[in-house]
Scaffold this active site. Structure first.
Site, PDB file in Angstrom:
ATOM      1  N   ASN A 158       0.837  -1.202   0.000  1.00 53.37           N
ATOM      2  CA  ASN A 158       0.000   0.000   0.000  1.00 53.37           C
ATOM      3  C   ASN A 158       0.873   1.255   0.000  1.00 53.37           C
ATOM      4  O   ASN A 158       1.956   1.290   0.603  1.00 53.37           O
ATOM      5  CB  ASN A 158      -1.023  -0.003   1.146  1.00 53.37           C
ATOM      6  CG  ASN A 158      -0.430  -0.240   2.520  1.00 53.37           C
ATOM      7  OD1 ASN A 158       0.593  -0.879   2.667  1.00 53.37           O
ATOM      8  ND2 ASN A 158      -1.080   0.298   3.527  1.00 53.37           N
ATOM      9  N   GLU A 209       0.278   5.197   0.655  1.00 51.76           N
ATOM     10  CA  GLU A 209      -0.692   6.207   1.087  1.00 51.76           C
ATOM     11  C   GLU A 209      -0.275   7.598   0.621  1.00 51.76           C
ATOM     12  O   GLU A 209       0.830   7.806   0.108  1.00 51.76           O
ATOM     13  CB  GLU A 209      -0.828   6.131   2.613  1.00 51.76           C
ATOM     14  CG  GLU A 209      -1.363   4.765   3.036  1.00 51.76           C
ATOM     15  CD  GLU A 209      -1.645   4.647   4.532  1.00 51.76           C
ATOM     16  OE1 GLU A 209      -1.186   5.508   5.314  1.00 51.76           O
ATOM     17  OE2 GLU A 209      -2.339   3.680   4.893  1.00 51.76           O
ATOM     18  N   CYS A 219      -3.971   0.511  -2.571  1.00 53.06           N
ATOM     19  CA  CYS A 219      -3.857  -0.737  -1.808  1.00 53.06           C
ATOM     20  C   CYS A 219      -2.736  -1.614  -2.361  1.00 53.06           C
ATOM     21  O   CYS A 219      -2.345  -1.503  -3.534  1.00 53.06           O
ATOM     22  CB  CYS A 219      -5.166  -1.516  -1.875  1.00 53.06           C
ATOM     23  SG  CYS A 219      -6.470  -0.832  -0.832  1.00 53.06           S
ATOM     24  N   GLU A 255      -2.870  -4.792  -3.097  1.00 55.88           N
ATOM     25  CA  GLU A 255      -3.347  -5.649  -4.183  1.00 55.88           C
ATOM     26  C   GLU A 255      -3.336  -4.884  -5.503  1.00 55.88           C
ATOM     27  O   GLU A 255      -2.991  -5.428  -6.559  1.00 55.88           O
ATOM     28  CB  GLU A 255      -4.764  -6.144  -3.894  1.00 55.88           C
ATOM     29  CG  GLU A 255      -4.894  -7.004  -2.643  1.00 55.88           C
ATOM     30  CD  GLU A 255      -5.193  -6.195  -1.384  1.00 55.88           C
ATOM     31  OE1 GLU A 255      -4.688  -5.055  -1.270  1.00 55.88           O
ATOM     32  OE2 GLU A 255      -5.906  -6.710  -0.510  1.00 55.88           O
ATOM     33  N   CYS A 308     -10.053  -5.315   0.710  1.00 58.44           N
ATOM     34  CA  CYS A 308     -11.191  -4.394   0.736  1.00 58.44           C
ATOM     35  C   CYS A 308     -12.093  -4.677  -0.470  1.00 58.44           C
ATOM     36  O   CYS A 308     -11.720  -5.403  -1.401  1.00 58.44           O
ATOM     37  CB  CYS A 308     -10.709  -2.946   0.742  1.00 58.44           C
ATOM     38  SG  CYS A 308     -10.124  -2.360  -0.864  1.00 58.44           S
ATOM     39  N   CYS A 333     -10.610  -3.925  -3.854  1.00 56.28           N
ATOM     40  CA  CYS A 333      -9.578  -4.890  -4.263  1.00 56.28           C
ATOM     41  C   CYS A 333     -10.200  -6.214  -4.679  1.00 56.28           C
ATOM     42  O   CYS A 333      -9.697  -6.889  -5.574  1.00 56.28           O
ATOM     43  CB  CYS A 333      -8.564  -5.096  -3.140  1.00 56.28           C
ATOM     44  SG  CYS A 333      -7.452  -3.677  -3.004  1.00 56.28           S
TER      45      CYS A 333
HETATM   46  N1  THU Z   1      -5.214  -1.762   2.523  1.00 55.49           N
HETATM   47  C1  THU Z   1      -4.635  -2.524   1.536  1.00 55.49           C
HETATM   48  O1  THU Z   1      -3.534  -2.224   1.051  1.00 55.49           O
HETATM   49  N2  THU Z   1      -5.312  -3.623   1.107  1.00 55.49           N
HETATM   50  C2  THU Z   1      -6.500  -4.018   1.606  1.00 55.49           C
HETATM   51  O2  THU Z   1      -7.128  -4.893   1.040  1.00 55.49           O
HETATM   52  C3  THU Z   1      -7.014  -3.407   2.833  1.00 55.49           C
HETATM   53  C4  THU Z   1      -6.497  -2.038   3.091  1.00 55.49           C
HETATM   54  C5  THU Z   1      -4.492  -0.570   2.975  1.00 55.49           C
HETATM   55  C6  THU Z   1      -5.106   0.733   2.519  1.00 55.49           C
HETATM   56  C7  THU Z   1      -4.589   1.692   3.563  1.00 55.49           C
HETATM   57  O3  THU Z   1      -3.301   2.148   3.157  1.00 55.49           O
HETATM   58  C8  THU Z   1      -4.439   0.835   4.814  1.00 55.49           C
HETATM   59  O4  THU Z   1      -4.469  -0.505   4.377  1.00 55.49           O
HETATM   60  C9  THU Z   1      -5.519   1.073   5.844  1.00 55.49           C
HETATM   61  O5  THU Z   1      -6.777   0.961   5.283  1.00 55.49           O
END
Ligand code: THU
Length: 139
Positions: free
Chosen positions: A43, A45, A54, A56, A87, A90
């Protein structure tokens, strides 16, 4: 080393590179493509929160950038109490390049793993069958 463990190792390793200064929640993902190649993502941000991506999504983008559009397995890991669950967005992204029986393994750092199929993760998924489009570019 079997595929599961290789994907796991890659996901654990790439998770270390996650850029998550806001949520402090690092996620790593590794995917196996149809050709047998493996791709990773973490991920990333952003201070403009919705611009974050994310793990994925990163792994899928790497696969597509390498010229592949079919995946057969996904492994995702985070430091969560329960194995981290992809999520909703994803799940839809994985569905785009996988199939209903694509294996998705959710993991945490304590070694807890749960393997599910895409059909279990995203039942009733919105797909090409819902749209009357020529989807020849997909293959
Ligand atoms: N996140 C992912 O990278 N993949 C997921 O499937 C769930 C959430 C990340 C997004 C964000 O940077 C952090 O987790 C908190 O939500």
């Amino acid at each position: 080393m079997n595929t599961d463990n290789e994907l796991a190792t890659l996901a654990f390793e790439v998770r270390e590179n996650a850029y998550a200064p806001y949520s402090k929640f690092k996620v790593g993902a590794a995917i196996l493509s149809e050709s047998g190649a493996k791709f990773v993502g973490c991920n990333v941000e952003n201070i403009a929160y919705p611009e974050g991506t994310c793990a994925e999504a990163g792994a899928i983008a790497a696969m597509v950038a390498a010229g592949e559009t079919r995946l057969t397995e996904v492994f995702v890991v985070a430091d969560s109490k329960q194995p981290v669950s992809p999520c909703g967005g994803c799940r839809q992204k994985i569905a785009e390049f996988g199939s209903s029986d694509t294996k998705v393994t959710l993991a945490n750092l304590d070694g807890v793993r749960v393997t599910m199929t895409m059909d279990e993760l995203l039942p009733g998924a919105f797909g090409v069958d819902h749209m009357d489009v020529d989807h020849k570019d997909r293959d």
